[in-house]
Design a protein around this motif. Sequence first.
Motif, PDB file in Angstrom:
ATOM      1  N   ARG A 594       0.820  -1.226   0.000  1.00 33.92           N
ATOM      2  CA  ARG A 594       0.000   0.000   0.000  1.00 33.92           C
ATOM      3  C   ARG A 594       0.844   1.262   0.000  1.00 33.92           C
ATOM      4  O   ARG A 594       1.826   1.346  -0.717  1.00 33.92           O
ATOM      5  N   SER A 595       0.483   2.255   0.818  1.00 34.99           N
ATOM      6  CA  SER A 595       1.127   3.561   0.671  1.00 34.99           C
ATOM      7  C   SER A 595       2.093   3.872   1.807  1.00 34.99           C
ATOM      8  O   SER A 595       1.994   3.322   2.908  1.00 34.99           O
ATOM      9  N   LEU A 647       3.259   4.604  -3.357  1.00 30.50           N
ATOM     10  CA  LEU A 647       2.885   3.226  -3.069  1.00 30.50           C
ATOM     11  C   LEU A 647       4.147   2.366  -2.979  1.00 30.50           C
ATOM     12  O   LEU A 647       5.173   2.694  -3.575  1.00 30.50           O
ATOM     13  N   SER A 657       2.192   7.514  -7.555  1.00 32.11           N
ATOM     14  CA  SER A 657       0.859   7.205  -8.076  1.00 32.11           C
ATOM     15  C   SER A 657       0.006   8.467  -8.126  1.00 32.11           C
ATOM     16  O   SER A 657       0.432   9.554  -7.747  1.00 32.11           O
TER      17      SER A 657
END
Length: 826
Positions: A594-595, A647, A657
């Motif tokens: 994820r981030s 990300l 992103s």
Amino acid sequence: MSFYRSFLLLLSCFYVVFSGANASDIITSSEPLRDSGTVFSSGKRFKLGFFSPRNSANRYVGIMFNLPSPTPTVVWVANRDKPINDSSGLLTLSEDGNLVILNGLKEIIWSSSISNSMKNSTAQLLDTGNLILKDSSNGKVLWESFQYPTDSLLQLMKMGIDKSTNSTGLLKSWRSPDDPSVGSFSAGIQLQYIPQAFIWNNTAPYWRSSPWDKQIYIGMPEMKSSYRSGVELVADNAGSVYQTYSNGNQSWILYYSLNSTGSYQEKVWDQSKKDWVVTWANPRSECDIYAKCGAFGSCNPKSSPICSCIQGFKPKNEGEWEKGEWSGGCIRRTALDCERNKTDVEKGKKDGFLKMQTMGVPDFVIWVSSAKEDCESDCLSNCSCMAYSYYTGIGCMHWNRSLIDIQEYYMDGAADLFIRLAYSEFAANDKKDFPVAAIAITVSIGSIIVILCGYLFWKLLAKHRERKTKSEAFFREASPKCYQNGMIKDDINQVKIEDITLYSFNMLATATDRFHSASKLGQGGFGPVYKGKLPDGQEIAVKRLSHSSGQGLQEFMNEVVVISRLQHRNLVRLLGCCTERGEKILVYDFMPNRSLDAYLFGSRQEKFLDWSKRAIIIEGTGRGLLYLHRDSRLRIIHRDLKASNILLDEYLNPKISDFGMARIFGGNQDQARTIRVVGTYGYMAPEYAMHGRFSEKSDVYSFGVLILEIVSGRKNSSFYDDEGELTLLAYAWKLWNENNIIKLIDPKIFVSSFEKQMVRCVHIGLLCVQEYAEDRPNVSTVLSMLTSDMAELSTPKQPAFTGGHASPQQSQGSVNTDTITVLEPR
């Protein structure tokens, strides 16, 4: 009362006997280790005991990580070739002081086999995972398991040859996951002229690294010492050559292992999954198999077929080559100058060198003392020199035999290889006298070619017009209002989107389990993001534009246009989109971690992200930004660079992103202005937030804020209740002026050996957030400052937004950091 005490004493005796756990990390002849017992190291990081592999009833003595894993992680096995077939085993000290394993018949199954008898000895399991046998009287170490590794390399262990202890540390694989006996594969360090890492299949080379440049193996940036917390290779005049590593962040548990299939892996403990994660492994591809393409053959894992002969060479056996049997390699088409006969008309025409960029250099390298400017000429003057390369940290390298095990890399840090070829391989087409008939034939053929080219050009032009019409139809259907108002026509003219995949709504609904809440990864102002899996098994991230998002339509179209053709390792990849049923859906590569903001500020805080990894994230983000600004065929300003838009892939490599706010610049355009200011407060440059002017320097400002957040572990907007209600920028500036910048560094990652690098990053971050755009460096300069300690840094000027306390109203521009903030200047 006396009875009660006697009962407790008796109960404790039963507990000691039946629990089988030793009270300390020591084994003596009077306190042996039985099959049911366990010895723990002092810090409880490792344990020693008997175990059985899965699908096996055999019993072995092994050292294991003391972790809540469903199966034990065994890193060393004593009796790997002599198992015990029942639970009668005993690990103890013999009369001559050796550490021994006995079976139920009191037969010695395994022994430490020290030659000098030492009756007063004890065995101890250290918190490094090293089992030592020492003289109890003076503490002298007589034997240690680190000198006899099995399939795993722990920190401070030495893999290679250590002349100081006369030990050869080779990792030797298990025969299978169910059988710890010695398998076919071994790993170690080979020293010819320059150290290289090897994996052997029995005695044959199976995989080879490129040479060591005193920091990494060429072409293996994942092994960088600053990234892998102290990977080091020692080669001294005494003949020692070994690889070791030390982990500066003890909360980060990692080790290296050689599995039964010959894969050398780095494994990191994932606390949330209660399991190990393989962060990299070698061999990485079929091209990593040693000498895959034979002599003078080059392997490219992205080509089909993967093997090809170097320019100037041809397959030694055409028939075998066409069948995919490449091990026979290639031979030279034209002999070199010094190899030709004296009567040869080509005599006297000097050989040249073919440059091959970003290569895994061949085996059998020879180091020569030539300076950089003499490396080529010295090779040219030696007829046996087939190639040369000059690499910082190593110097000049020559190859004096057939070039074996060459691979084309697609990564930073690889070497440029110069292959020696005959003069004729480089010569331009010489002017030659043709007879009249030949001229006529040539003219005729030329005329036919011109006619064919004209026809093909006409067809290509027609196809281009058709493609453009389809592209415009797609955008007109997806967003008639945006298209009619001319919002995206200019961008359509600058980019081709014919390669983008148009997914059906039903396919994406199936992939996400009908957009089920259990598949949801997150929620932003644009709408939710779901995890999905396509029919071929590929995992994807699906961003579904919310119907209630008034601002999301144009951003959707903009993102399709901008990144449909961008390709870079530090940019997230757009796979396709869907516009059926009035939906606006974007499909990306799935990023399992994820981030970045979740690791810095959220629930995943501290997971994996020690300083070494944060430094790689900073550099990778900078490289992605440089690609957008300078290296891609479009010049793109991101306009919303922030932690939640970085990300992380499975190896925690950064990917920029969310290009919904991005703008394409023309070739000669340096800046632009907008009446629609978009982004997230705290990351926006002052000239953009106040006047709507944006440029490369406004992205640099956002990058500077991001650098300071990564180093400090604090949000730019997290200082409202402490530190005098200052922003992160103001706090950093205050500490800079007080010459106390170390206080800014996240204490969870601070390691004294990296202090200089951390302070330098803060310095660079402050240069990026200076108030005036012209004072800020461009991204290319920032990367140079990040990757080179030699560059002199200028003194930063005062950052923007540091004149006073943070405004609570300003800070609330975006409650959710994933939500786009839109400010409309009046």
